[in-house]
Motif scaffolding. Structure first.
Motif, PDB file in Angstrom:
ATOM      1  N   LYS B 614     -62.637  14.306  -1.102  1.00  0.00           N
ATOM      2  CA  LYS B 614     -62.112  14.206   0.263  1.00  0.00           C
ATOM      3  C   LYS B 614     -60.671  14.697   0.313  1.00  0.00           C
ATOM      4  CE  LYS B 614     -64.759  10.733   2.677  1.00  0.00           C
ATOM      5  NZ  LYS B 614     -64.775   9.621   3.589  1.00  0.00           N
ATOM      6  N   ALA B 615     -59.869  14.208  -0.634  1.00  0.00           N
ATOM      7  CA  ALA B 615     -58.467  14.616  -0.670  1.00  0.00           C
ATOM      8  C   ALA B 615     -58.358  16.111  -0.910  1.00  0.00           C
ATOM      9  CB  ALA B 615     -57.734  13.843  -1.760  1.00  0.00           C
ATOM     10  N   GLU B 616     -59.230  16.640  -1.816  1.00  0.00           N
ATOM     11  CA  GLU B 616     -59.193  18.085  -2.098  1.00  0.00           C
ATOM     12  C   GLU B 616     -59.572  18.898  -0.867  1.00  0.00           C
ATOM     13  OE1 GLU B 616     -61.725  18.622  -5.419  1.00  0.00           O
ATOM     14  OE2 GLU B 616     -60.260  17.796  -6.828  1.00  0.00           O
ATOM     15  N   HIS B 617     -60.586  18.387  -0.158  1.00  0.00           N
ATOM     16  CA  HIS B 617     -61.024  19.079   1.048  1.00  0.00           C
ATOM     17  C   HIS B 617     -59.882  19.174   2.059  1.00  0.00           C
ATOM     18  CE1 HIS B 617     -64.683  20.366   3.329  1.00  0.00           C
ATOM     19  NE2 HIS B 617     -63.802  20.288   4.312  1.00  0.00           N
ATOM     20  N   VAL B 618     -59.195  18.016   2.252  1.00  0.00           N
ATOM     21  CA  VAL B 618     -58.057  17.999   3.175  1.00  0.00           C
ATOM     22  C   VAL B 618     -56.970  18.950   2.669  1.00  0.00           C
ATOM     23  CG1 VAL B 618     -56.214  16.552   4.072  1.00  0.00           C
ATOM     24  CG2 VAL B 618     -58.542  15.699   4.055  1.00  0.00           C
ATOM     25  N   GLY B 619     -56.762  18.958   1.342  1.00  0.00           N
ATOM     26  CA  GLY B 619     -55.768  19.845   0.745  1.00  0.00           C
ATOM     27  C   GLY B 619     -56.101  21.305   0.995  1.00  0.00           C
ATOM     28  N   ARG B 620     -57.403  21.657   0.849  1.00  0.00           N
ATOM     29  CA  ARG B 620     -57.814  23.045   1.077  1.00  0.00           C
ATOM     30  C   ARG B 620     -57.583  23.452   2.519  1.00  0.00           C
ATOM     31  NH1 ARG B 620     -62.016  21.978  -2.278  1.00  0.00           N
ATOM     32  NH2 ARG B 620     -63.486  21.558  -0.596  1.00  0.00           N
ATOM     33  N   LEU B 621     -57.893  22.523   3.444  1.00  0.00           N
ATOM     34  CA  LEU B 621     -57.654  22.811   4.863  1.00  0.00           C
ATOM     35  C   LEU B 621     -56.167  23.068   5.101  1.00  0.00           C
ATOM     36  CD1 LEU B 621     -59.888  20.121   6.596  1.00  0.00           C
ATOM     37  CD2 LEU B 621     -60.169  22.581   6.765  1.00  0.00           C
ATOM     38  N   ALA B 622     -55.316  22.243   4.450  1.00  0.00           N
ATOM     39  CA  ALA B 622     -53.873  22.394   4.633  1.00  0.00           C
ATOM     40  C   ALA B 622     -53.405  23.734   4.088  1.00  0.00           C
ATOM     41  CB  ALA B 622     -53.144  21.248   3.951  1.00  0.00           C
ATOM     42  N   GLU B 623     -53.978  24.128   2.929  1.00  0.00           N
ATOM     43  CA  GLU B 623     -53.573  25.412   2.347  1.00  0.00           C
ATOM     44  C   GLU B 623     -53.995  26.571   3.240  1.00  0.00           C
ATOM     45  OE1 GLU B 623     -55.210  25.283  -1.584  1.00  0.00           O
ATOM     46  OE2 GLU B 623     -53.850  23.611  -2.024  1.00  0.00           O
ATOM     47  N   ALA B 624     -55.110  26.380   3.960  1.00  0.00           N
ATOM     48  CA  ALA B 624     -55.573  27.430   4.875  1.00  0.00           C
ATOM     49  C   ALA B 624     -54.740  27.450   6.149  1.00  0.00           C
ATOM     50  CB  ALA B 624     -57.046  27.218   5.205  1.00  0.00           C
ATOM     51  N   GLY B 625     -53.733  26.564   6.246  1.00  0.00           N
ATOM     52  CA  GLY B 625     -52.825  26.612   7.380  1.00  0.00           C
ATOM     53  C   GLY B 625     -53.116  25.591   8.456  1.00  0.00           C
ATOM     54  N   ALA B 626     -54.117  24.740   8.232  1.00  0.00           N
ATOM     55  CA  ALA B 626     -54.458  23.751   9.262  1.00  0.00           C
ATOM     56  C   ALA B 626     -53.546  22.530   9.117  1.00  0.00           C
ATOM     57  CB  ALA B 626     -55.911  23.333   9.134  1.00  0.00           C
ATOM     58  N   ARG B 627     -53.218  21.925  10.253  1.00  0.00           N
ATOM     59  CA  ARG B 627     -52.497  20.655  10.246  1.00  0.00           C
ATOM     60  C   ARG B 627     -53.536  19.577  10.487  1.00  0.00           C
ATOM     61  NH1 ARG B 627     -46.844  21.286   9.512  1.00  0.00           N
ATOM     62  NH2 ARG B 627     -46.372  23.446   9.976  1.00  0.00           N
ATOM     63  N   VAL B 628     -53.794  18.791   9.458  1.00  0.00           N
ATOM     64  CA  VAL B 628     -54.939  17.893   9.495  1.00  0.00           C
ATOM     65  C   VAL B 628     -54.521  16.474   9.869  1.00  0.00           C
ATOM     66  CG1 VAL B 628     -56.866  16.970   8.173  1.00  0.00           C
ATOM     67  CG2 VAL B 628     -56.025  19.265   7.716  1.00  0.00           C
ATOM     68  N   LEU B 629     -55.257  15.875  10.804  1.00  0.00           N
ATOM     69  CA  LEU B 629     -55.156  14.449  11.070  1.00  0.00           C
ATOM     70  C   LEU B 629     -56.369  13.802  10.428  1.00  0.00           C
ATOM     71  CD1 LEU B 629     -54.221  11.848  12.582  1.00  0.00           C
ATOM     72  CD2 LEU B 629     -55.625  12.606  14.469  1.00  0.00           C
ATOM     73  N   MET B 630     -56.148  12.869   9.504  1.00  0.00           N
ATOM     74  CA  MET B 630     -57.253  12.188   8.851  1.00  0.00           C
ATOM     75  C   MET B 630     -57.404  10.815   9.489  1.00  0.00           C
ATOM     76  SD  MET B 630     -59.425  12.207   6.207  1.00  0.00           S
ATOM     77  CE  MET B 630     -60.620  10.906   5.942  1.00  0.00           C
ATOM     78  N   VAL B 631     -58.636  10.491   9.893  1.00  0.00           N
ATOM     79  CA  VAL B 631     -58.908   9.161  10.426  1.00  0.00           C
ATOM     80  C   VAL B 631     -59.930   8.523   9.509  1.00  0.00           C
ATOM     81  CG1 VAL B 631     -59.529   7.845  12.471  1.00  0.00           C
ATOM     82  CG2 VAL B 631     -58.621  10.137  12.721  1.00  0.00           C
ATOM     83  N   GLY B 632     -59.545   7.450   8.826  1.00  0.00           N
ATOM     84  CA  GLY B 632     -60.463   6.837   7.888  1.00  0.00           C
ATOM     85  C   GLY B 632     -60.079   5.408   7.589  1.00  0.00           C
ATOM     86  N   ASP B 633     -61.006   4.665   6.981  1.00  0.00           N
ATOM     87  CA  ASP B 633     -60.736   3.241   6.774  1.00  0.00           C
ATOM     88  C   ASP B 633     -60.969   2.782   5.346  1.00  0.00           C
ATOM     89  OD1 ASP B 633     -63.552   3.346   6.786  1.00  0.00           O
ATOM     90  OD2 ASP B 633     -63.586   1.215   7.234  1.00  0.00           O
ATOM     91  N   GLY B 634     -61.706   3.544   4.559  1.00  0.00           N
ATOM     92  CA  GLY B 634     -62.139   3.014   3.271  1.00  0.00           C
ATOM     93  C   GLY B 634     -61.211   3.374   2.128  1.00  0.00           C
ATOM     94  N   LEU B 635     -61.494   2.762   0.974  1.00  0.00           N
ATOM     95  CA  LEU B 635     -60.751   3.124  -0.226  1.00  0.00           C
ATOM     96  C   LEU B 635     -60.991   4.584  -0.559  1.00  0.00           C
ATOM     97  CD1 LEU B 635     -61.107   0.286  -2.832  1.00  0.00           C
ATOM     98  CD2 LEU B 635     -59.051   1.209  -1.817  1.00  0.00           C
TER      99      LEU B 635
END
Lengths: 59, 738
Positions: B614-635
């Motif tokens: 999950k963290a890597e996926h968000v990281g890849r999106l960020a590297e592609a130039g996206a500004r990501v808002l993550m909404v989540g609750d779990g560990l």
């Protein structure tokens, strides 16, 4: 212009009195619960007789 | 701070000002009050909102035997109770009886006193500078309207006598922070402020001594006053957010039931040691990592993995802190607690992810970075220019001081805090708590929103798909069986059949990990797992299901789905309408994720995604130039929350997830998320507008100051009008209209 010798001390004294009142209120924690104080005035609980026991200290 | 004021020679004057004596005295009083404070309880009262609530709660509590006094604080929605010998367990039911929800708060975790003292300190400085400003203004108006010679000198002397101690006292926060940033070899916003204060005071003293025409005492004090208001707003926004966040933490007083030589004892989770035996009741959260020693049950791992299907637990199975025990009591041998637990390991992951996010530079910091050197350069070059042109040192210093005063970031210091206060106050009312100062600005830049499924878009609570699938004659039996268990599927079934009166069953027993059985009209009836009931092809894991069996009949399959969080559909629709990319990342199996994505209209979804992925996926999106808002609750979301550009978690989330995110949803509704994006963008636009406004004032006023025409009157006008315009512009944000 002699009137200044009275007016300036008077104006300073009035201002200082206001400042003193503000500091007193601040030290009595009267700015801890502004929302509650604005509502408390509506309560009629102590209208007929004043509260006997001293109110508990604010948090 | 102390050595700076002393070196400036202000220390001996401090006694002249009553507040200077009052400040340390107030602190001593507060210290003493704290030491003598009686044993008090603090309860949070989320439902209190009016005068009647105050009266009801205080009356109910004071009438309870043993309570000496109770006082509601409506601003913080708390009640402080002075009741020696009583505990929260005694008093929460008292409030529940009169219809108020109350939670115990850990007084140690709150520790609001230091923040309160800082706020009171700032208020005191605002009061002192406000008093001084008004009095000096009266005198200054007389000077501006043409007081001459001896009168003007007298007025200047009196102004000075008021202004110097005021600047020395009220300017301390700026001097302290300017000194700190100078020592770190940086030029913060407070360096030009302090310089302007000191230079304006010094040049005014010099002018007064030499019977000059212009003294800037009023400007120096006004500067203090406006900037302190900005400081106070900033402080209050942070303090409210901090106390609300502390309240969330204080709500969960972490305890575990320790088994010591056969006896049960309730201890704090921090006191657990590896090897301890702990008992976990059905419905309880597992307090520490451990291995099941006895008992059989089912475990809800949704918070850790996103999996909605409960997992059977038997002796030998390793469990992690944060999972929920569902059906049977378990005895756990602790393998790791505190620093070694999986929670703590995850914290390390979060730290790594946070450093990958990098430090965000706020708009105010960026403005200050360009602004401070420019102001210093401008003032210094005007000094050099005038000195070179006229050779008059006094005139050159006067003009340099005027430039510093005119350009002083009154509006800048007020522009950001005023907007932040208005925006976060509005979001707080809508149920979104901002924990981080720059979160609002980061939120405004978001173009991609990543949702977790279980517990975020859904409630993590199952719901029966179709109650009509159960034949009417079996419904009373099903309800009676369902009520015998605390398994989430059973509870959902009981809720779905709430209208049916339950049948009378004998020999009701729960077999942890399998289901419930009973005897109905001489026949054995069972509700539980398919393999326990001998159901055909019960391996179908696409949906959550439970089976209802009557002796002599083939078992009946009952399907459940996860309940949508209220507002989830609107939130996703609003985000799509706003043109944001919406992605669903879940640790759950593909089938339920696909079904949910279809229901909400999310085209981009990934199932079976682990915490690191999950963290890597968000990281890849960020590297592609996206500004990501993550909404989540779990560990499993925690690392992704920390890695994302901005993050939100619901209040039901685990502590670790809430700590990792910038914002917390205080209600159940998900709709404020979409709204927050809109408000954040508007807030950022207001901040930029405010910068533009104060820049505009500077563009108008600086040439006047450079040309040497800036009188104290012009300085006062420019300063107050720009501050007021900026504040009014910020307040537009808290209006009711969308």
């Amino acid at each position: 212009m002699e009137i200044l010798t009275i007016l300036i001390p008077v104006s300073l004294g009035l201002g200082a009195a206001g400042l003193g009142a503000f500091i007193w209120a601040l030290r009595n924690c009267q700015f801890e619960d502004p929302k509650g104080d604005s509502q408390r005035v509506l309560s009629d609980r102590w209208d007929d007789h004043p509260r006997q026991d001293p109110p508990p200290s604010r948090d | 701070m102390a050595d700076l004021t002393a070196s400036a020679g202000y220390q001996p004057r401090l006694g002249a000002c009553p507040a200077c004596d009052a400040a340390p005295l107030a602190q001593r009083l507060a210290d003493r009050a704290e030491a003598e404070r009686p044993a008090s309880l603090i309860l949070s009262l989320p439902g209190a909102h009016c005068a009647l609530c105050i009266t009801d709660v205080e009356r109910a509590l004071t009438n309870h035997p043993g309570v000496r006094g109770a006082r509601v604080n409506l601003t913080l929605r708390r009640v402080t109770i002075d009741a020696p010998g009583l505990t929260a367990e005694d008093l929460v039911p008292v409030l529940a009886r009169i219809g108020y929800e109350a939670h115990e708060l850990d007084p140690q975790a709150l520790s609001a006193t230091t923040a309160d003292r800082a706020g009171r300190d700032l208020l005191m400085r605002i009061g002192v500078s406000g008093f001084a400003m008004m009095n000096i203004m009266i005198l200054s108006v007389a000077v501006w309207s043409g007081a001459e010679a001896a009168t003007r000198d007298l007025f200047h002397w009196i102004s000075g006598a008021i202004a110097l101690p005021t600047v020395a006292f009220a300017g301390q926060p700026f001097f302290a922070s300017a000194w700190a940033s100078l020592r770190a070899r940086r030029l913060g916003m407070d360096v030009p402020i302090s310089l302007a204060l000191v230079l304006a005071s010094a040049i005014s003293v010099f002018e007064t001594v030499h019977s000059g025409h212009h003294a800037y005492f009023d400007a120096a004090v006004m500067l203090c006053f406006f900037l302190l208001i900005g400081r106070y707003l900033d402080h209050r926004t942070r303090a409210i957010a901090r106390s609300a966040a502390a309240e969330l933490t204080a709500l969960e007083v972490p305890r575990a039931t320790l088994l010591r030589e056969g006896a049960e004892e309730v201890v704090a989770v921090a006191d657990l040691r590896p090897g301890d035996l702990i008992r976990v009741r059905p419905g309880g959260r597992i307090p520490a990592d451990g291995v099941v020693a006895e008992g059989a049950s089912e475990i809800d791992r949704a918070l850790l993995t996103g999996e909605t299907m409960p997992m059977p637990a038997a002796p030998g199975l390793a469990l992690s802190a944060g999972e929920v025990n569902l059906t049977g009591p378990l005895v756990l041998r602790v393998t790791a607690a505190g620093q070694d637990s999986s929670l703590a390991r995850l914290t390390a992951l979060v730290e790594a992810a946070e450093s990958a996010r990098g430090r965000y530079t706020s708009l105010a910091e960026r403005a200050a970075r360009g602004y401070s050197p420019a102001v210093h350069l401008l003032a210094f070059s005007s000094f050099l220019g005038w000195f070179w042109a006229t050779g008059d040192l006094r005139l050159a210093v006067n003009i340099a001081a005027a430039v510093l005063i005119i350009t002083c970031p009154c509006a800048l210091g007020l522009a950001v805090p005023a907007v932040a206060t208005a925006a976060s106050g509005r979001l707080f009312r809508r149920g979104l708590l901002i924990k981080d100062g720059t979160a609002l600005e980061r939120l405004a830049e978001v173009d991609t929103v990543v949702f977790d499924k279980t517990g975020t878009l859904t409630m993590g609570q199952p719901r029966l798909v179709d109650a009509g699938a159960i034949p009417p004659d079996l419904r009373p039996v099903a309800r009676a069986l369902a009520e015998a268990s605390s398994h989430p599927l059973s509870r959902a079934l009981a809720e779905a059949l709430a209208e049916t009166p339950p049948a009378v069953l004998d020999q009701l027993t729960e077999q942890p990990g399998h289901g419930v059985s009973g005897c109905w009209q001489g026949r054995v009836v069972r509700l539980g797992r398919g393999d326990w009931l001998g159901a055909p092809d019960c391996d179908n894991a696409a949906t959550l299901s439970s089976w209802l069996g009557i002796e002599g009949q083939p078992p009946l399959r009952l399907d459940f789905t996860d309940r949508l969080r209220p507002g989830a559909e609107d939130c996703v629709a609003d985000l799509h309408a706003d043109g944001r990319r919406v992605i669903l990342l879940s640790g759950d199996r593909a089938a339920p994720v696909a079904a949910l994505a279809r229901q909400l209209g999310i085209t981009e979804w990934h199932a079976g995604v682990g915490p690191t992925e999950k963290a890597e996926h968000v990281g890849r999106l960020a590297e592609a130039g996206a500004r990501v808002l993550m909404v989540g609750d779990g560990l499993n979301d925690t690392a992704a929350l920390a890695r994302a550009h901005a993050s939100i978690s619901p209040a039901s989330a685990l502590d670790a997830a809430r700590v990792a995110s910038d914002m917390v949803l205080t209600g159940q509704d998900l709709a404020p998320v979409a709204e927050a994006l809109v408000i954040a963008r508007r807030a950022t636009r207001r901040i930029r507008e405010n910068f533009a406004i104060s820049f505009g004032y500077n563009v108008l006023a600086v040439p006047i100051a450079l040309a040497g025409f800036a009188t104290p009157l012009i300085a006062a006008l420019a300063m107050s009008t720009s501050s007021i315009t900026v504040t009014l512009n910020a307040l537009r944000l808290s209006g009711k209209t969308r």
